[in-house]
Motif scaffolding. Structure first.
Motif, short mmCIF file in Angstrom:
data_model
loop_
_atom_site.label_atom_id
_atom_site.label_comp_id
_atom_site.label_asym_id
_atom_site.label_seq_id
_atom_site.Cartn_x
_atom_site.Cartn_y
_atom_site.Cartn_z
N ALA A 5 0.83 -1.21 0.00
CA ALA A 5 0.00 0.00 0.00
C ALA A 5 0.86 1.25 0.00
O ALA A 5 0.57 2.23 -0.70
CB ALA A 5 -0.94 -0.02 1.20
N GLN A 50 2.39 1.73 -3.48
CA GLN A 50 1.38 2.22 -4.43
C GLN A 50 1.08 3.71 -4.17
O GLN A 50 0.93 4.49 -5.11
CB GLN A 50 0.11 1.37 -4.34
N PHE A 51 1.00 4.09 -2.90
CA PHE A 51 0.78 5.50 -2.56
C PHE A 51 1.93 6.36 -3.08
O PHE A 51 1.72 7.38 -3.73
CB PHE A 51 0.64 5.67 -1.04
N ASN A 94 -0.04 8.36 -5.92
CA ASN A 94 -0.88 9.37 -5.28
C ASN A 94 -0.27 10.76 -5.42
O ASN A 94 0.89 10.97 -5.06
CB ASN A 94 -1.06 9.03 -3.80
N SER A 150 1.81 12.20 -2.64
CA SER A 150 3.09 11.56 -2.32
C SER A 150 4.24 12.49 -2.68
O SER A 150 4.28 13.04 -3.78
CB SER A 150 3.21 10.26 -3.12
N TYR A 187 5.86 11.22 -5.87
CA TYR A 187 5.04 11.51 -7.04
C TYR A 187 5.28 12.96 -7.49
O TYR A 187 5.47 13.22 -8.68
CB TYR A 187 3.56 11.29 -6.71
#
Length: 128
Positions: free
Chosen positions: A108, A111-112, A116, A119, A122
């Motif tokens: 999890a 993936q975040f 996201n 993040s 990100y």
């Protein structure tokens, strides 16, 4: 205490060796520079989410515990497995769930971080 002479028959006003040993054990981490505790700031969050880091006090130096590395089953000191070169490190501990299974919190987190917009990874990736 460090600079005083030990208590003895010829130096009755000296420091008792047992008291010195107790002091050293009690404050050894501070003396070694590993008990520094930084207050909340731009880099250090408040203790609001301390429950997510049980065993590690937010704002204190990371404790180097002996662990077994998953990749090769080699015992290493966790803090020694990362270079102190100014880069940020994220350590994720899988817990008891099946690694990368449906309920795995490490999965999890990955993936975040990757998908996201909230993040930090990100955001940085979008700037490159």
């Amino acid at each position: 205490m460090f600079s005083a002479k030990p208590k003895s028959a010829s130096n009755p006003d000296g420091i008792d060796p047992a008291a010195f040993q107790q002091y050293f054990v009690q404050f050894g981490r501070f003396t070694a520079g590993t008990a520094i505790h930084y207050p909340a700031s731009t880099l250090v969050r408040s203790g609001t989410h301390q429950n997510l880091a049980s065993g590690q006090t937010i704002g204190m130096r990371f404790h180097s515990a002996k662990v077994t590395r998953h990749a090769d089953a080699k015992p290493v000191h966790l803090g020694h497995s990362m270079k102190a070169d100014g880069r940020w490190h994220i350590l994720a501990f899988a817990g008891k769930e099946r690694f990368m299974g449906v309920d795995c919190q490490v999965k999890a987190l990955c993936q975040f971080l990757q998908n996201n917009p909230a993040s930090p990874y990100y955001v940085l990736r979008q700037k490159i």
